[in-house]
Design a protein around this motif. Structure first.
Motif, PDB file in Angstrom:
ATOM      1  N   ALA A  15     -38.527  41.894 -43.308  1.00 55.40           N
ATOM      2  CA  ALA A  15     -38.766  42.391 -44.658  1.00 55.40           C
ATOM      3  C   ALA A  15     -37.470  42.992 -45.190  1.00 55.40           C
ATOM      4  CB  ALA A  15     -39.878  43.443 -44.648  1.00 55.40           C
ATOM      5  N   PRO A  16     -37.195  42.829 -46.470  1.00 51.27           N
ATOM      6  CA  PRO A  16     -35.971  43.405 -47.046  1.00 51.27           C
ATOM      7  C   PRO A  16     -35.952  44.917 -46.894  1.00 51.27           C
ATOM      8  CG  PRO A  16     -37.180  42.094 -48.685  1.00 51.27           C
ATOM      9  CD  PRO A  16     -38.012  42.153 -47.448  1.00 51.27           C
ATOM     10  N   GLY A  17     -34.781  45.475 -46.653  1.00 50.44           N
ATOM     11  CA  GLY A  17     -34.633  46.921 -46.570  1.00 50.44           C
ATOM     12  C   GLY A  17     -35.075  47.526 -45.252  1.00 50.44           C
ATOM     13  N   HIS A  18     -35.420  46.709 -44.281  1.00 48.71           N
ATOM     14  CA  HIS A  18     -35.820  47.184 -42.954  1.00 48.71           C
ATOM     15  C   HIS A  18     -34.678  46.910 -41.982  1.00 48.71           C
ATOM     16  CE1 HIS A  18     -39.600  46.952 -45.041  1.00 48.71           C
ATOM     17  NE2 HIS A  18     -40.307  47.350 -43.995  1.00 48.71           N
ATOM     18  N   HIS A  19     -34.341  47.881 -41.135  1.00 47.78           N
ATOM     19  CA  HIS A  19     -33.258  47.674 -40.177  1.00 47.78           C
ATOM     20  C   HIS A  19     -33.634  48.281 -38.829  1.00 47.78           C
ATOM     21  CE1 HIS A  19     -31.786  51.885 -40.337  1.00 47.78           C
ATOM     22  NE2 HIS A  19     -32.245  51.828 -41.568  1.00 47.78           N
ATOM     23  N   ASP A  20     -33.136  47.655 -37.773  1.00 48.07           N
ATOM     24  CA  ASP A  20     -33.403  48.095 -36.399  1.00 48.07           C
ATOM     25  C   ASP A  20     -34.902  48.254 -36.147  1.00 48.07           C
ATOM     26  OD1 ASP A  20     -30.662  48.150 -35.721  1.00 48.07           O
ATOM     27  OD2 ASP A  20     -30.470  50.109 -36.673  1.00 48.07           O
ATOM     28  N   MET A  21     -35.640  47.231 -36.593  1.00 44.70           N
ATOM     29  CA  MET A  21     -37.092  47.213 -36.431  1.00 44.70           C
ATOM     30  C   MET A  21     -37.522  45.825 -35.949  1.00 44.70           C
ATOM     31  SD  MET A  21     -38.345  49.153 -39.932  1.00 44.70           S
ATOM     32  CE  MET A  21     -40.086  48.959 -39.576  1.00 44.70           C
ATOM     33  N   ALA A  22     -38.485  45.792 -35.049  1.00 44.76           N
ATOM     34  CA  ALA A  22     -39.147  44.549 -34.655  1.00 44.76           C
ATOM     35  C   ALA A  22     -40.551  44.592 -35.247  1.00 44.76           C
ATOM     36  CB  ALA A  22     -39.201  44.433 -33.138  1.00 44.76           C
ATOM     37  N   MET A  23     -40.943  43.542 -35.978  1.00 38.83           N
ATOM     38  CA  MET A  23     -42.219  43.559 -36.689  1.00 38.83           C
ATOM     39  C   MET A  23     -43.005  42.293 -36.386  1.00 38.83           C
ATOM     40  SD  MET A  23     -40.711  45.034 -40.304  1.00 38.83           S
ATOM     41  CE  MET A  23     -39.399  43.827 -40.360  1.00 38.83           C
ATOM     42  N   VAL A  24     -44.297  42.457 -36.123  1.00 44.43           N
ATOM     43  CA  VAL A  24     -45.198  41.319 -35.916  1.00 44.43           C
ATOM     44  C   VAL A  24     -46.449  41.521 -36.749  1.00 44.43           C
ATOM     45  CG1 VAL A  24     -44.367  40.778 -33.590  1.00 44.43           C
ATOM     46  CG2 VAL A  24     -46.311  42.324 -33.866  1.00 44.43           C
ATOM     47  N   ARG A  25     -47.032  40.395 -37.169  1.00 46.59           N
ATOM     48  CA  ARG A  25     -48.309  40.437 -37.872  1.00 46.59           C
ATOM     49  C   ARG A  25     -49.418  40.167 -36.875  1.00 46.59           C
ATOM     50  NH1 ARG A  25     -46.511  40.658 -43.080  1.00 46.59           N
ATOM     51  NH2 ARG A  25     -45.195  38.888 -43.520  1.00 46.59           N
ATOM     52  N   LEU A  26     -50.439  41.018 -36.928  1.00 41.56           N
ATOM     53  CA  LEU A  26     -51.581  40.871 -36.035  1.00 41.56           C
ATOM     54  C   LEU A  26     -52.718  40.086 -36.674  1.00 41.56           C
ATOM     55  CD1 LEU A  26     -51.716  44.467 -34.540  1.00 41.56           C
ATOM     56  CD2 LEU A  26     -50.533  42.452 -33.647  1.00 41.56           C
ATOM     57  N   GLN A  27     -52.900  40.248 -37.975  1.00 43.03           N
ATOM     58  CA  GLN A  27     -53.939  39.535 -38.722  1.00 43.03           C
ATOM     59  C   GLN A  27     -53.448  39.335 -40.144  1.00 43.03           C
ATOM     60  OE1 GLN A  27     -56.875  38.232 -37.646  1.00 43.03           O
ATOM     61  NE2 GLN A  27     -56.577  39.003 -35.566  1.00 43.03           N
ATOM     62  N   GLY A  28     -53.916  38.277 -40.784  1.00 41.11           N
ATOM     63  CA  GLY A  28     -53.560  37.992 -42.163  1.00 41.11           C
ATOM     64  C   GLY A  28     -52.234  37.266 -42.286  1.00 41.11           C
ATOM     65  N   ARG A  29     -52.014  36.717 -43.478  1.00 37.19           N
ATOM     66  CA  ARG A  29     -50.826  35.918 -43.765  1.00 37.19           C
ATOM     67  C   ARG A  29     -50.606  34.885 -42.677  1.00 37.19           C
ATOM     68  NH1 ARG A  29     -46.920  40.328 -46.740  1.00 37.19           N
ATOM     69  NH2 ARG A  29     -48.091  40.308 -48.696  1.00 37.19           N
ATOM     70  N   GLU A  30     -49.407  34.777 -42.112  1.00 37.30           N
ATOM     71  CA  GLU A  30     -49.150  33.716 -41.121  1.00 37.30           C
ATOM     72  C   GLU A  30     -49.859  33.947 -39.793  1.00 37.30           C
ATOM     73  OE1 GLU A  30     -45.461  36.396 -40.810  1.00 37.30           O
ATOM     74  OE2 GLU A  30     -46.857  35.780 -42.355  1.00 37.30           O
ATOM     75  N   ALA A  31     -50.474  35.121 -39.610  1.00 36.97           N
ATOM     76  CA  ALA A  31     -51.209  35.402 -38.372  1.00 36.97           C
ATOM     77  C   ALA A  31     -52.658  34.925 -38.427  1.00 36.97           C
ATOM     78  CB  ALA A  31     -51.168  36.895 -38.056  1.00 36.97           C
ATOM     79  N   GLY A  32     -53.104  34.475 -39.592  1.00 39.61           N
ATOM     80  CA  GLY A  32     -54.460  33.952 -39.670  1.00 39.61           C
ATOM     81  C   GLY A  32     -55.164  34.312 -40.957  1.00 39.61           C
ATOM     82  N   PRO A  33     -56.383  33.848 -41.107  1.00 38.55           N
ATOM     83  CA  PRO A  33     -57.114  34.028 -42.357  1.00 38.55           C
ATOM     84  C   PRO A  33     -57.482  35.485 -42.623  1.00 38.55           C
ATOM     85  CG  PRO A  33     -58.558  33.114 -40.679  1.00 38.55           C
ATOM     86  CD  PRO A  33     -57.179  33.162 -40.086  1.00 38.55           C
ATOM     87  N   SER A  34     -57.433  35.840 -43.888  1.00 39.03           N
ATOM     88  CA  SER A  34     -57.906  37.146 -44.346  1.00 39.03           C
ATOM     89  C   SER A  34     -58.119  37.065 -45.842  1.00 39.03           C
ATOM     90  CB  SER A  34     -56.905  38.257 -44.033  1.00 39.03           C
ATOM     91  OG  SER A  34     -57.364  39.481 -44.561  1.00 39.03           O
TER      92      SER A  34
END
Length: 119
Positions: free
Chosen positions: A14-33
């Motif tokens: 995501a723009p403006g985020h640094h030194d972060m690891a991010m994962v999606r658990l549900q929704g968007r590319e992680a599945g239907p919502s």
């Protein structure tokens, strides 16, 4: 039922985020919502976001560590299981001021366009 194993959760940036690891658990590319998505972020020491806002409400829950959240006027320190709501349009900056990683759960509504595409 839609299951996402943490080890298989898709990473995102995501723009403006640094030194972060991010994962999606549900929704968007992680599945239907139809209404929201949730993700987990791990902020390395010194990591965080710039001060910015979005049109969507954000809900943060600290799962481990100490997170500092500021809105340009107030700054608070959140520990394990503490939570914070950021209103639509409200500025927010996340910062890890410690020497240990911070793990945060994020829940956000989908945008109006995304909700129309995923009834």
């Amino acid at each position: 039922m839609h299951v996402v194993r943490f080890a298989e959760a898709p990473e995102y940036t995501a723009p403006g985020h640094h030194d972060m690891a991010m994962v999606r658990l549900q929704g968007r590319e992680a599945g239907p919502s139809s209404d929201l998505w949730i993700g987990v972020s791990v902020l390395a020491p010194g990591g965080g976001t710039t001060l910015s806002s979005s049109a969507q409400e954000k809900m943060y829950v600290v799962l481990d560590g100490t997170l500092h959240i500021a809105n340009g006027e107030t700054e608070v320190s959140l520990g394990k299981w503490d939570s914070c709501r950021i209103a639509p349009g409200e500025d927010r900056r996340l910062t890890n001021k410690t020497n240990s990683p911070v793990t945060v759960l994020l829940a956000m509504p989908l945008s109006a366009d995304e909700r129309q595409r995923n009834p």
